[in-house]
Scaffold this motif. Structure first.
Motif, PDB file in Angstrom:
ATOM      1  N   ALA A  78       0.944  -1.274  -0.118  1.00 16.34           N
ATOM      2  CA  ALA A  78       0.026   0.224   0.038  1.00 16.34           C
ATOM      3  C   ALA A  78       0.829   1.225   0.019  1.00 16.34           C
ATOM      4  N   VAL A  79       1.914   1.274   0.586  1.00 17.76           N
ATOM      5  CA  VAL A  79       2.839   2.406   0.875  1.00 17.76           C
ATOM      6  C   VAL A  79       3.641   2.691  -0.631  1.00 17.76           C
ATOM      7  N   ASN A  80       3.740   1.385  -1.298  1.00 18.29           N
ATOM      8  CA  ASN A  80       4.432   1.418  -2.581  1.00 18.29           C
ATOM      9  C   ASN A  80       3.500   2.181  -3.619  1.00 18.29           C
ATOM     10  N   GLY A  85       1.668   6.787  -6.791  1.00 16.45           N
ATOM     11  CA  GLY A  85       0.761   7.696  -7.245  1.00 16.45           C
ATOM     12  C   GLY A  85       1.225   9.186  -6.949  1.00 16.45           C
ATOM     13  N   VAL A  86       1.946   9.355  -5.895  1.00 17.50           N
ATOM     14  CA  VAL A  86       2.400  10.870  -5.577  1.00 17.50           C
ATOM     15  C   VAL A  86       3.281  11.267  -6.699  1.00 17.50           C
ATOM     16  N   GLY A  87       4.225  10.097  -7.101  1.00 21.68           N
ATOM     17  CA  GLY A  87       5.071  10.543  -8.117  1.00 21.68           C
ATOM     18  C   GLY A  87       4.459  10.725  -9.657  1.00 21.68           C
ATOM     19  N   PHE A  88       3.380   9.820  -9.967  1.00 28.20           N
ATOM     20  CA  PHE A  88       2.872  10.083 -10.944  1.00 28.20           C
ATOM     21  C   PHE A  88       1.947  11.434 -11.000  1.00 28.20           C
TER      22      PHE A  88
END
Length: 154
Positions: A78-80, A85-88
């Motif tokens: 879930a963390v990955n 998503g943040v990077g995207f």
């Protein structure tokens, strides 16, 4: 089994007997004595077996299982996914800014080309329609010109 005079009879061999050679016993060297602290010597336990024999030895502490690692409240997967998503989102924001920059640059270049065309066209118009100094246009005087068969001869 086979008669002795037939070619199939096994060959007679002499039997050799080997006797093992005894090795001399090794001289037992005493084990080195390791000095220990008085409190660190483990206690010796004696157990009486059902047949009356006494077995003496060091007591072994029961094997303790390794403690389980504390499970994090959130799984690593879930963390990955969240970090992906943040990077995207960061990349999408950068691409949005990049496309906005390209659109603004295109508009600026278009306006500069239009401004240059207006200024250059105005300068040409001023050169053509101005009457200052000259009588306008080029005057060519043709004398003794003869036109025959669509050819000009002077």
């Amino acid at each position: 089994m086979y008669p002795e005079n037939t070619p199939h009879a096994p060959a007679q061999r002499a039997v050799e007997v080997h006797h093992p050679t005894l090795l001399p016993p090794a001289v037992a060297t005493p084990a080195p004595v390791i000095p220990m602290q008085p409190g660190a010597v483990p206690s010796v336990a004696s157990v009486v077996l059902p047949d009356g024999r006494v077995s003496t030895g060091y007591s072994l502490s029961p094997m303790q299982p390794e403690p389980l690692a504390a499970k994090p409240p959130v799984s690593r997967a879930a963390v990955n996914v969240a970090l992906g998503g943040v990077g995207f989102l960061a990349v999408c924001g950068g691409l949005l800014l990049l496309t906005t920059f390209i659109a603004a640059l295109t508009a600026l270049i278009t306006q500069l080309i239009t401004l240059a065309a207006v200024i250059f066209g105005g300068w040409i118009a001023v050169q053509i329609f101005s009457t200052s100094g000259r009588g306008g246009g080029t005057t060519v005087n043709i004398r003794k010109a003869t036109f025959k068969r669509n050819h000009f001869r002077s």
